[in-house]
Write an enzyme that holds these catalytic residues in place. Sequence first.
Site, PDB file in Angstrom:
ATOM      1  N   LYS A  12       9.231   5.522   7.385  1.00  0.00           N
ATOM      2  CA  LYS A  12       9.510   4.437   6.449  1.00  0.00           C
ATOM      3  C   LYS A  12      10.758   4.724   5.587  1.00  0.00           C
ATOM      4  O   LYS A  12      11.224   5.862   5.523  1.00  0.00           O
ATOM      5  CB  LYS A  12       8.282   4.216   5.561  1.00  0.00           C
ATOM      6  CG  LYS A  12       7.052   3.674   6.310  1.00  0.00           C
ATOM      7  CD  LYS A  12       5.907   3.437   5.319  1.00  0.00           C
ATOM      8  CE  LYS A  12       4.692   2.808   5.977  1.00  0.00           C
ATOM      9  NZ  LYS A  12       3.614   2.549   4.983  1.00  0.00           N
ATOM     10  N   TYR A  52       3.491  -7.035   9.373  1.00  0.00           N
ATOM     11  CA  TYR A  52       2.343  -6.734   8.506  1.00  0.00           C
ATOM     12  C   TYR A  52       1.447  -7.952   8.278  1.00  0.00           C
ATOM     13  O   TYR A  52       0.724  -8.002   7.286  1.00  0.00           O
ATOM     14  CB  TYR A  52       2.831  -6.196   7.162  1.00  0.00           C
ATOM     15  CG  TYR A  52       3.056  -4.688   7.118  1.00  0.00           C
ATOM     16  CD1 TYR A  52       2.080  -3.788   7.567  1.00  0.00           C
ATOM     17  CD2 TYR A  52       4.224  -4.149   6.580  1.00  0.00           C
ATOM     18  CE1 TYR A  52       2.269  -2.418   7.494  1.00  0.00           C
ATOM     19  CE2 TYR A  52       4.419  -2.767   6.503  1.00  0.00           C
ATOM     20  CZ  TYR A  52       3.438  -1.914   6.961  1.00  0.00           C
ATOM     21  OH  TYR A  52       3.612  -0.555   6.871  1.00  0.00           O
ATOM     22  N   PHE A  60      -0.824  -6.604  -2.309  1.00  0.00           N
ATOM     23  CA  PHE A  60       0.394  -5.801  -2.171  1.00  0.00           C
ATOM     24  C   PHE A  60       1.301  -6.273  -1.032  1.00  0.00           C
ATOM     25  O   PHE A  60       2.333  -5.658  -0.767  1.00  0.00           O
ATOM     26  CB  PHE A  60       0.049  -4.318  -1.994  1.00  0.00           C
ATOM     27  CG  PHE A  60      -0.882  -4.012  -0.836  1.00  0.00           C
ATOM     28  CD1 PHE A  60      -0.400  -3.873   0.457  1.00  0.00           C
ATOM     29  CD2 PHE A  60      -2.249  -3.851  -1.056  1.00  0.00           C
ATOM     30  CE1 PHE A  60      -1.248  -3.587   1.522  1.00  0.00           C
ATOM     31  CE2 PHE A  60      -3.115  -3.565   0.002  1.00  0.00           C
ATOM     32  CZ  PHE A  60      -2.608  -3.435   1.299  1.00  0.00           C
ATOM     33  N   ARG A  88      -3.110   9.263  13.453  1.00  0.00           N
ATOM     34  CA  ARG A  88      -3.724   8.949  12.158  1.00  0.00           C
ATOM     35  C   ARG A  88      -4.120  10.245  11.435  1.00  0.00           C
ATOM     36  O   ARG A  88      -3.973  10.359  10.225  1.00  0.00           O
ATOM     37  CB  ARG A  88      -4.968   8.054  12.343  1.00  0.00           C
ATOM     38  CG  ARG A  88      -4.710   6.680  12.948  1.00  0.00           C
ATOM     39  CD  ARG A  88      -3.952   5.741  12.053  1.00  0.00           C
ATOM     40  NE  ARG A  88      -4.544   5.553  10.755  1.00  0.00           N
ATOM     41  CZ  ARG A  88      -4.131   4.614   9.886  1.00  0.00           C
ATOM     42  NH1 ARG A  88      -3.136   3.791  10.208  1.00  0.00           N
ATOM     43  NH2 ARG A  88      -4.685   4.500   8.716  1.00  0.00           N
ATOM     44  N   THR A  94      -3.982   7.075   3.570  1.00  0.00           N
ATOM     45  CA  THR A  94      -2.965   6.109   3.121  1.00  0.00           C
ATOM     46  C   THR A  94      -2.352   6.531   1.790  1.00  0.00           C
ATOM     47  O   THR A  94      -1.145   6.454   1.602  1.00  0.00           O
ATOM     48  CB  THR A  94      -3.615   4.710   2.981  1.00  0.00           C
ATOM     49  OG1 THR A  94      -4.232   4.375   4.232  1.00  0.00           O
ATOM     50  CG2 THR A  94      -2.584   3.662   2.624  1.00  0.00           C
ATOM     51  N   ARG A 105       1.721  12.720   5.157  1.00  0.00           N
ATOM     52  CA  ARG A 105       1.724  12.013   3.874  1.00  0.00           C
ATOM     53  C   ARG A 105       1.510  12.968   2.705  1.00  0.00           C
ATOM     54  O   ARG A 105       2.064  12.763   1.616  1.00  0.00           O
ATOM     55  CB  ARG A 105       0.675  10.901   3.900  1.00  0.00           C
ATOM     56  CG  ARG A 105       1.175   9.697   4.710  1.00  0.00           C
ATOM     57  CD  ARG A 105       0.095   8.699   4.990  1.00  0.00           C
ATOM     58  NE  ARG A 105       0.629   7.410   5.440  1.00  0.00           N
ATOM     59  CZ  ARG A 105      -0.135   6.416   5.905  1.00  0.00           C
ATOM     60  NH1 ARG A 105      -1.443   6.564   5.994  1.00  0.00           N
ATOM     61  NH2 ARG A 105       0.417   5.285   6.299  1.00  0.00           N
ATOM     62  N   ASN A 115       4.607   5.943   1.311  1.00  0.00           N
ATOM     63  CA  ASN A 115       3.835   7.017   1.932  1.00  0.00           C
ATOM     64  C   ASN A 115       4.439   7.514   3.250  1.00  0.00           C
ATOM     65  O   ASN A 115       3.756   8.092   4.079  1.00  0.00           O
ATOM     66  CB  ASN A 115       2.366   6.602   2.087  1.00  0.00           C
ATOM     67  CG  ASN A 115       2.204   5.352   2.931  1.00  0.00           C
ATOM     68  OD1 ASN A 115       3.162   4.864   3.515  1.00  0.00           O
ATOM     69  ND2 ASN A 115       0.997   4.845   3.019  1.00  0.00           N
ATOM     70  N   HIS A 118       4.144   5.065   9.024  1.00  0.00           N
ATOM     71  CA  HIS A 118       3.154   4.098   9.509  1.00  0.00           C
ATOM     72  C   HIS A 118       2.635   4.586  10.845  1.00  0.00           C
ATOM     73  O   HIS A 118       3.391   5.170  11.623  1.00  0.00           O
ATOM     74  CB  HIS A 118       3.800   2.716   9.704  1.00  0.00           C
ATOM     75  CG  HIS A 118       2.928   1.777  10.510  1.00  0.00           C
ATOM     76  ND1 HIS A 118       1.956   1.003   9.931  1.00  0.00           N
ATOM     77  CD2 HIS A 118       2.859   1.540  11.855  1.00  0.00           C
ATOM     78  CE1 HIS A 118       1.326   0.310  10.885  1.00  0.00           C
ATOM     79  NE2 HIS A 118       1.853   0.621  12.059  1.00  0.00           N
ATOM     80  N   GLU A 129       2.000  -3.508  18.476  1.00  0.00           N
ATOM     81  CA  GLU A 129       3.088  -3.004  17.625  1.00  0.00           C
ATOM     82  C   GLU A 129       4.228  -2.406  18.450  1.00  0.00           C
ATOM     83  O   GLU A 129       5.395  -2.534  18.075  1.00  0.00           O
ATOM     84  CB  GLU A 129       2.530  -1.972  16.633  1.00  0.00           C
ATOM     85  CG  GLU A 129       1.572  -2.615  15.627  1.00  0.00           C
ATOM     86  CD  GLU A 129       1.020  -1.643  14.587  1.00  0.00           C
ATOM     87  OE1 GLU A 129       0.291  -2.103  13.698  1.00  0.00           O
ATOM     88  OE2 GLU A 129       1.307  -0.424  14.669  1.00  0.00           O
TER      89      GLU A 129
HETATM   90  P1  IDP Z   1      -2.256   2.597   6.676  1.00  0.00           P
HETATM   91  O1  IDP Z   1      -0.745   2.565   6.599  1.00  0.00           O
HETATM   92  O2  IDP Z   1      -2.816   3.936   6.311  1.00  0.00           O
HETATM   93  O3  IDP Z   1      -2.790   2.063   7.968  1.00  0.00           O
HETATM   94  P2  IDP Z   1      -3.047   0.056   5.484  1.00  0.00           P
HETATM   95  O4  IDP Z   1      -4.324  -0.175   4.752  1.00  0.00           O
HETATM   96  O5  IDP Z   1      -2.916  -0.520   6.866  1.00  0.00           O
HETATM   97  O6  IDP Z   1      -2.782   1.630   5.496  1.00  0.00           O
HETATM   98  O7  IDP Z   1      -1.887  -0.502   4.568  1.00  0.00           O
HETATM   99  C1  IDP Z   1      -0.574  -0.669   5.067  1.00  0.00           C
HETATM  100  C2  IDP Z   1       0.395  -0.127   4.062  1.00  0.00           C
HETATM  101  O8  IDP Z   1       0.316  -0.916   2.876  1.00  0.00           O
HETATM  102  C3  IDP Z   1       0.113   1.308   3.586  1.00  0.00           C
HETATM  103  O9  IDP Z   1       0.657   2.294   4.425  1.00  0.00           O
HETATM  104  C4  IDP Z   1       0.761   1.315   2.225  1.00  0.00           C
HETATM  105  O10 IDP Z   1       2.173   1.533   2.337  1.00  0.00           O
HETATM  106  C5  IDP Z   1       0.539  -0.096   1.732  1.00  0.00           C
HETATM  107  N1  IDP Z   1      -0.655  -0.167   0.883  1.00  0.00           N
HETATM  108  C6  IDP Z   1      -1.954  -0.078   1.263  1.00  0.00           C
HETATM  109  N2  IDP Z   1      -2.790  -0.191   0.233  1.00  0.00           N
HETATM  110  C7  IDP Z   1      -1.995  -0.376  -0.850  1.00  0.00           C
HETATM  111  C8  IDP Z   1      -2.277  -0.561  -2.256  1.00  0.00           C
HETATM  112  O11 IDP Z   1      -3.414  -0.587  -2.703  1.00  0.00           O
HETATM  113  N3  IDP Z   1      -1.180  -0.714  -3.060  1.00  0.00           N
HETATM  114  C9  IDP Z   1       0.102  -0.693  -2.601  1.00  0.00           C
HETATM  115  N4  IDP Z   1       0.410  -0.515  -1.296  1.00  0.00           N
HETATM  116  C10 IDP Z   1      -0.631  -0.359  -0.440  1.00  0.00           C
HETATM  117 MG    MG Z   2      -2.688   0.163   8.788  1.00  0.00          MG
END
Ligand code: IDP
Ligand code: MG
Length: 136
Positions: A12, A52, A60, A88, A94, A105, A115, A118, A129
């Site tokens: 990212k 997304y 968010f 993962r 996350t 991460r 973070n 992805h 994807e």
């Molecule tokens: P993942 O990337 O671990 O699969 P997801 O729940 O799919 O997590 O969320 C996608 C992305 O959205 C996360 O990697 C993070 O950058 C962002 N994100 C997820 N939850 C939050 C939040 O509560 N606040 C701000 N950004 C968030």
């Molecule tokens: Mg995800």
Amino acid sequence: MSNIEQTLSIIKPDAVERNLQDQIKNDFKNNGFKILKEKKIHITKEEAEKFYKVHESKPFYNDLCTYLSSGPIIVMNLEKDNAVLENRKLMGSTNPKEAEEGTIRKKYGISIDKNSVHGSDSVENAKIELDFFFKS
Ligand code: IDP
Ligand code: MG
């Protein structure tokens, strides 16, 4: 029995901006991932919104799409036995603050939104994807 899979990984903007791509790619290689394809791109906000879309209803979503389109990213097609789950695990939680020691991460993530990486969350989504970024 082997179960070779492919998955999508994205380095990212926060990580590319800090020039961490070689270290992160080495983390993948050292953990047995093959990088079958990779490219550095800068996507538009509209493309990020499409990518997304599953998060459309989340509070968010707008910030997330602005962020993913804020600078260059590196998209990679990774291959390994059980690649989706293995990726993962290597990425970690996350929220970097909750991520396990040694995960990408934990090592590089700044915050829940910045973070660093992805990774697809299922074999089915990995196909979607990978097509999104690599289908010619
Ligand atoms: P993942 O990337 O671990 O699969 P997801 O729940 O799919 O997590 O969320 C996608 C992305 O959205 C996360 O990697 C993070 O950058 C962002 N994100 C997820 N939850 C939050 C939040 O509560 N606040 C701000 N950004 C968030
Ligand atoms: Mg995800």
